[in-house]
Design an enzyme around this catalytic site. Structure first.
Site, PDB file in Angstrom:
ATOM      1  N   THR A 195     -53.467  36.026 -26.163  1.00 57.61           N
ATOM      2  CA  THR A 195     -53.149  34.831 -27.103  1.00 57.61           C
ATOM      3  C   THR A 195     -54.532  35.194 -28.195  1.00 57.61           C
ATOM      4  O   THR A 195     -54.115  35.245 -29.460  1.00 57.61           O
ATOM      5  CB  THR A 195     -53.463  33.630 -26.543  1.00 57.61           C
ATOM      6  OG1 THR A 195     -52.303  33.473 -25.696  1.00 57.61           O
ATOM      7  CG2 THR A 195     -53.077  32.636 -27.783  1.00 57.61           C
ATOM      8  N   GLU A 204     -55.527  26.973 -20.547  1.00 51.74           N
ATOM      9  CA  GLU A 204     -56.089  28.139 -19.763  1.00 51.74           C
ATOM     10  C   GLU A 204     -55.051  28.696 -18.764  1.00 51.74           C
ATOM     11  O   GLU A 204     -54.110  28.146 -18.570  1.00 51.74           O
ATOM     12  CB  GLU A 204     -57.245  27.484 -19.076  1.00 51.74           C
ATOM     13  CG  GLU A 204     -58.379  26.864 -19.879  1.00 51.74           C
ATOM     14  CD  GLU A 204     -59.042  27.874 -20.901  1.00 51.74           C
ATOM     15  OE1 GLU A 204     -59.231  28.737 -20.541  1.00 51.74           O
ATOM     16  OE2 GLU A 204     -58.987  27.548 -21.953  1.00 51.74           O
ATOM     17  N   ALA A 261     -58.644  47.344 -24.809  1.00 50.18           N
ATOM     18  CA  ALA A 261     -58.342  47.572 -23.375  1.00 50.18           C
ATOM     19  C   ALA A 261     -57.731  46.309 -22.664  1.00 50.18           C
ATOM     20  O   ALA A 261     -58.107  45.158 -22.907  1.00 50.18           O
ATOM     21  CB  ALA A 261     -59.844  47.750 -22.529  1.00 50.18           C
ATOM     22  N   LYS A 290     -67.345  23.353 -22.147  1.00 49.78           N
ATOM     23  CA  LYS A 290     -67.773  23.154 -23.587  1.00 49.78           C
ATOM     24  C   LYS A 290     -68.923  22.097 -23.641  1.00 49.78           C
ATOM     25  O   LYS A 290     -69.779  22.466 -24.621  1.00 49.78           O
ATOM     26  CB  LYS A 290     -66.610  22.963 -24.414  1.00 49.78           C
ATOM     27  CG  LYS A 290     -65.478  23.847 -24.482  1.00 49.78           C
ATOM     28  CD  LYS A 290     -64.183  23.591 -24.939  1.00 49.78           C
ATOM     29  CE  LYS A 290     -63.020  24.318 -24.949  1.00 49.78           C
ATOM     30  NZ  LYS A 290     -61.656  24.027 -25.019  1.00 49.78           N
ATOM     31  N   ASP A 292     -62.504  22.543 -18.476  1.00 50.52           N
ATOM     32  CA  ASP A 292     -62.688  23.249 -19.614  1.00 50.52           C
ATOM     33  C   ASP A 292     -63.564  22.332 -20.457  1.00 50.52           C
ATOM     34  O   ASP A 292     -64.468  22.916 -21.063  1.00 50.52           O
ATOM     35  CB  ASP A 292     -61.365  23.583 -20.275  1.00 50.52           C
ATOM     36  CG  ASP A 292     -61.304  24.124 -21.507  1.00 50.52           C
ATOM     37  OD1 ASP A 292     -61.780  25.488 -21.374  1.00 50.52           O
ATOM     38  OD2 ASP A 292     -61.238  23.626 -22.478  1.00 50.52           O
ATOM     39  N   GLU A 324     -69.072  31.509 -31.001  1.00 46.82           N
ATOM     40  CA  GLU A 324     -68.346  30.539 -31.763  1.00 46.82           C
ATOM     41  C   GLU A 324     -67.114  29.982 -31.080  1.00 46.82           C
ATOM     42  O   GLU A 324     -66.659  28.784 -31.035  1.00 46.82           O
ATOM     43  CB  GLU A 324     -68.318  30.857 -33.141  1.00 46.82           C
ATOM     44  CG  GLU A 324     -67.887  29.683 -33.972  1.00 46.82           C
ATOM     45  CD  GLU A 324     -68.824  28.704 -34.206  1.00 46.82           C
ATOM     46  OE1 GLU A 324     -69.859  28.764 -34.610  1.00 46.82           O
ATOM     47  OE2 GLU A 324     -68.412  27.550 -33.730  1.00 46.82           O
ATOM     48  N   ILE A 377     -63.217  25.263 -34.784  1.00 48.42           N
ATOM     49  CA  ILE A 377     -64.152  24.507 -35.563  1.00 48.42           C
ATOM     50  C   ILE A 377     -65.618  25.258 -35.520  1.00 48.42           C
ATOM     51  O   ILE A 377     -65.963  25.547 -34.349  1.00 48.42           O
ATOM     52  CB  ILE A 377     -64.002  22.964 -35.114  1.00 48.42           C
ATOM     53  CG1 ILE A 377     -62.846  22.360 -34.849  1.00 48.42           C
ATOM     54  CG2 ILE A 377     -65.413  22.328 -35.652  1.00 48.42           C
ATOM     55  CD1 ILE A 377     -62.866  21.116 -34.146  1.00 48.42           C
ATOM     56  N   GLY A 379     -62.335  25.858 -30.429  1.00 48.52           N
ATOM     57  CA  GLY A 379     -61.681  26.827 -31.171  1.00 48.52           C
ATOM     58  C   GLY A 379     -62.175  27.310 -32.436  1.00 48.52           C
ATOM     59  O   GLY A 379     -63.110  28.049 -32.717  1.00 48.52           O
TER      60      GLY A 379
HETATM   61  P1  NDP Z   1     -54.697  35.586 -22.088  1.00 53.04           P
HETATM   62  O1  NDP Z   1     -54.436  35.354 -20.788  1.00 53.04           O
HETATM   63  O2  NDP Z   1     -53.651  35.193 -23.139  1.00 53.04           O
HETATM   64  O3  NDP Z   1     -55.455  37.047 -22.475  1.00 53.04           O
HETATM   65  C1  NDP Z   1     -56.227  37.513 -21.774  1.00 53.04           C
HETATM   66  C2  NDP Z   1     -55.879  39.228 -21.712  1.00 53.04           C
HETATM   67  O4  NDP Z   1     -56.861  39.910 -21.008  1.00 53.04           O
HETATM   68  C3  NDP Z   1     -54.485  39.483 -21.143  1.00 53.04           C
HETATM   69  O5  NDP Z   1     -53.779  40.205 -22.012  1.00 53.04           O
HETATM   70  C4  NDP Z   1     -54.853  40.131 -19.758  1.00 53.04           C
HETATM   71  O6  NDP Z   1     -53.841  41.007 -19.436  1.00 53.04           O
HETATM   72  C5  NDP Z   1     -56.096  40.632 -20.216  1.00 53.04           C
HETATM   73  N1  NDP Z   1     -56.914  41.246 -19.112  1.00 53.04           N
HETATM   74  C6  NDP Z   1     -56.926  40.655 -17.828  1.00 53.04           C
HETATM   75  N2  NDP Z   1     -57.658  41.237 -17.047  1.00 53.04           N
HETATM   76  C7  NDP Z   1     -57.862  42.493 -17.791  1.00 53.04           C
HETATM   77  C8  NDP Z   1     -59.029  43.475 -17.619  1.00 53.04           C
HETATM   78  N3  NDP Z   1     -59.693  43.755 -16.271  1.00 53.04           N
HETATM   79  N4  NDP Z   1     -59.030  44.263 -18.527  1.00 53.04           N
HETATM   80  C9  NDP Z   1     -58.514  44.347 -19.730  1.00 53.04           C
HETATM   81  N5  NDP Z   1     -57.609  43.257 -20.116  1.00 53.04           N
HETATM   82  C10 NDP Z   1     -57.594  42.277 -18.997  1.00 53.04           C
HETATM   83  O7  NDP Z   1     -56.152  34.499 -22.427  1.00 53.04           O
HETATM   84  P2  NDP Z   1     -56.358  33.826 -24.003  1.00 53.04           P
HETATM   85  O8  NDP Z   1     -56.457  34.959 -24.991  1.00 53.04           O
HETATM   86  O9  NDP Z   1     -55.817  32.634 -24.189  1.00 53.04           O
HETATM   87  O10 NDP Z   1     -57.917  33.473 -23.745  1.00 53.04           O
HETATM   88  C11 NDP Z   1     -59.079  34.609 -23.717  1.00 53.04           C
HETATM   89  C12 NDP Z   1     -60.185  34.076 -23.537  1.00 53.04           C
HETATM   90  O11 NDP Z   1     -60.359  33.021 -24.777  1.00 53.04           O
HETATM   91  C13 NDP Z   1     -60.432  33.131 -22.478  1.00 53.04           C
HETATM   92  O12 NDP Z   1     -62.012  32.972 -21.922  1.00 53.04           O
HETATM   93  C14 NDP Z   1     -60.105  31.718 -22.860  1.00 53.04           C
HETATM   94  O13 NDP Z   1     -60.690  30.650 -22.051  1.00 53.04           O
HETATM   95  C15 NDP Z   1     -60.700  31.556 -24.320  1.00 53.04           C
HETATM   96  N6  NDP Z   1     -60.106  30.686 -25.337  1.00 53.04           N
HETATM   97  C16 NDP Z   1     -58.786  30.697 -25.331  1.00 53.04           C
HETATM   98  C17 NDP Z   1     -58.278  29.705 -26.136  1.00 53.04           C
HETATM   99  C18 NDP Z   1     -56.883  29.611 -26.526  1.00 53.04           C
HETATM  100  O14 NDP Z   1     -56.375  28.818 -27.514  1.00 53.04           O
HETATM  101  N7  NDP Z   1     -55.843  30.362 -25.660  1.00 53.04           N
HETATM  102  C19 NDP Z   1     -59.180  29.085 -27.235  1.00 53.04           C
HETATM  103  C20 NDP Z   1     -60.526  29.327 -27.102  1.00 53.04           C
HETATM  104  C21 NDP Z   1     -61.019  30.082 -26.181  1.00 53.04           C
HETATM  105  P3  NDP Z   1     -52.428  40.656 -18.468  1.00 53.04           P
HETATM  106  O15 NDP Z   1     -51.828  39.488 -19.127  1.00 53.04           O
HETATM  107  O16 NDP Z   1     -51.808  41.743 -18.229  1.00 53.04           O
HETATM  108  O17 NDP Z   1     -53.302  40.023 -17.217  1.00 53.04           O
HETATM  109  N1  HSE Z   2     -57.395  25.559 -22.978  1.00 47.09           N
HETATM  110  C1  HSE Z   2     -58.341  25.223 -24.092  1.00 47.09           C
HETATM  111  C2  HSE Z   2     -57.811  23.797 -24.737  1.00 47.09           C
HETATM  112  C3  HSE Z   2     -58.278  26.310 -25.094  1.00 47.09           C
HETATM  113  O1  HSE Z   2     -56.772  23.512 -24.526  1.00 47.09           O
HETATM  114  O2  HSE Z   2     -58.679  23.532 -25.577  1.00 47.09           O
HETATM  115  C4  HSE Z   2     -59.378  26.493 -26.115  1.00 47.09           C
HETATM  116  O3  HSE Z   2     -60.646  26.412 -25.601  1.00 47.09           O
END
Ligand code: NDP
Ligand code: HSE
Length: 436
Positions: free
Chosen positions: A13, A190, A43, A205, A201, A129, A136, A134
């Site tokens: 995401t 999450e 990766a 924060k 979560d 950040e 902000i 998110g």
């Molecule tokens: P996602 O699950 O959407 O993305 C994580 C990605 O990492 C997936 O594509 C996953 O692949 C990949 N992955 C997992 N293990 C590995 C590995 N060993 N090597 C390489 N790639 C790997 O998560 P988000 O994007 O939602 O979240 C990412 C981070 O951002 C988290 O720490 C989350 O807490 C944080 N965050 C998220 C927010 C949100 O709104 N979504 C907002 C703020 C922070 P696969 O799917 O194949 O497992």
């Molecule tokens: N799971 C988190 C939320 C993502 O709902 O706020 C943003 O950190």
């Protein structure tokens, strides 16, 4: 000047949002950063999906360590999440002399001390950040914009998923489970949504913000964590009748004897701006001694809002990475030798006001026996509401709002009230903050 090269670990995401926004806005970003910022390598475990997103704009690999070992990569962006492999990869990237950007609040709240120490020793930046609220720029505000202030307290709606659930349940009368599924579909939740709904979560924060605000180490293990799963519709309704909204708040407050660090459902006066923050929006109120109250509002989750914060960190690093490490903004706002060990207070020592709901026998003397217990414990009442009982009904709900008191004292009074034969069910206790 040659573009700075970025390697992306995880293109889910937030990773895909980062890739798309960086490409779409590359001209303005280059204008601000002073040189181009190029995602040169990605990766992800799912190579096919990653290739669909990046096309031939970047090299795609499945092994994160191949990316870290690439000498061309200047900045590693960790967007995998969790405390497991992400921790190892971040420490390996630091050891390889790469600057790191991460949105991973879980990792920093639990292992931040180790990670920041490693980065300091190596002279690299760990920027985060996106880890709090998110899109902000609250880390920037706390660490730089408010640097003149003694921060007194911070209170925030810092989990988009739970705020979305509470809003949809209150506004549309939808079921908890239905709204949670929608939050997952929209990319707010999450990987393990219990982190959202059980308050973990938000506590991650709040822990990070407490460290920056008060110059203490990150201490997630000392945070009080309560989510929204036990919240009942009746309490949302009674709170409204009394002029309050219930929100999941993360609170960090400096007291004379220590620091309160807590996450729980909280009644807030409905006329406060923060009480009207709906959906996946986040808001953080910061009280500083010089500036007074400031409020930060915006999208707290989702692909591009979070990417906005990730890219802000990339621009900061691009501008600053050649500066002497001693002249950079410290990771936690205070210089490492100026951090302090003010204790995090136990919940029994926290000062707050309370909402109590008691299911009581509808008979004479019940109210007075309860108010006597509160008076004997030196707890002052702010308001009382009694549900009108239907004809023939032998029990009713009694709602009491108190003024501020120490939580330990309230717990003692609660156990005395609970023992009364006229109190017919477990008493519901919620905390109330005026945020004045
Ligand atoms: P996602 O699950 O959407 O993305 C994580 C990605 O990492 C997936 O594509 C996953 O692949 C990949 N992955 C997992 N293990 C590995 C590995 N060993 N090597 C390489 N790639 C790997 O998560 P988000 O994007 O939602 O979240 C990412 C981070 O951002 C988290 O720490 C989350 O807490 C944080 N965050 C998220 C927010 C949100 O709104 N979504 C907002 C703020 C922070 P696969 O799917 O194949 O497992
Ligand atoms: N799971 C988190 C939320 C993502 O709902 O706020 C943003 O950190």
């Amino acid at each position: 000047m040659k573009a700075i090269k970025v390697g992306l670990l995880g293109i889910g995401t937030v990773g895909s949002g980062t890739f798309n926004v960086l490409r779409r806005n590359q001209d303005v970003i280059r204008g601000r950063a002073g040189r181009g910022i190029e995602i040169a390598m990605v990766a992800d475990l799912n190579i096919e999906r990653a290739r669909e997103i990046v096309g031939d704009a970047a090299v795609v690999v499945s092994d994160a360590r191949e990316l870290i070992a690439n000498p061309e990569i200047d900045i590693v962006v960790e967007l995998i999440g969790g405390y497991g492999i992400a921790k190892a990869l971040v420490l390996e990237a630091i050891a390889a002399g790469k600057h790191v950007v991460t949105a991973n609040k879980a990792l920093l709240a639990v292992h931040g001390t180790e990670i920041f120490a490693a980065a300091h020793a190596k002279g690299v930046i760990v920027a985060f950040e996106a880890a709090v609220a998110g899109g902000i720029p609250i880390i920037k505000a706390l660490r730089e914009g408010l640097t003149a202030n003694r921060i007194e307290w911070i209170a925030g709606i810092i989990n988009g998923t739970t705020n979305f659930i509470l809003s949809e349940m209150r506004g549309k009368g939808l079921d908890f489970g239905v709204v949670l599924k929608e939050a997952q579909r929209l990319g707010y939740a999450e990987a393990d949504p219990t982190f959202d709904i059980e308050g973990v979560d938000a506590a991650h924060k709040a822990t990070i913000m407490s460290a920056i605000a008060f110059g203490i180490p990150v201490q997630f293990d000392k945070a009080h964590v309560e989510g929204i799963t036990k919240l009942q519709a009746a309490d949302i309704k009674y709170a409204e009748q009394l002029g309050y909204r219930i929100k999941l708040l993360g609170i960090a407050r400096r007291r004379d004897n220590g620091i309160e660090l807590r996450v729980h459902p909280t009644l807030i006066p409905s006329q406060r701006l923060i009480a009207n923050v709906e959906g996946a929006m986040n808001a953080v109120v910061v009280q500083g001694d010089a500036v007074g109250t400031t409020l930060y509002y915006g999208k707290g989750a989702g692909s591009e809002p979070t990417a906005s914060a990730v890219i802000a960190d990339l621009v900061d690093i691009t501008r600053l990475h050649t500066a002497d490490p001693d002249h950079r903004v410290p990771h936690l706002a205070f210089q490492p030798d100026a951090m302090n060990d003010t204790p995090i207070l136990a919940m029994d020592d926290v000062v707050t006001a309370f909402y109590l709901r008691l299911c009581v026998a509808d008979q004479a003397g019940v109210l007075s026996s309860i108010t006597t217990i509160l008076a004997e414990n030196d707890i002052s009442i702010d308001a009382v509401l009694q549900r009108e009982s239907a004809e023939g009904e032998k029990q009713t709900d009694l709602i009491i709002l108190t003024h501020d008191t120490v939580e330990g004292r309230m717990n003692k009074a609660l156990s005395q009230m609970q023992a009364l034969p006229t109190v017919l069910a477990p008493i519901v206790k919620l905390r109330k903050e005026e945020l004045a």
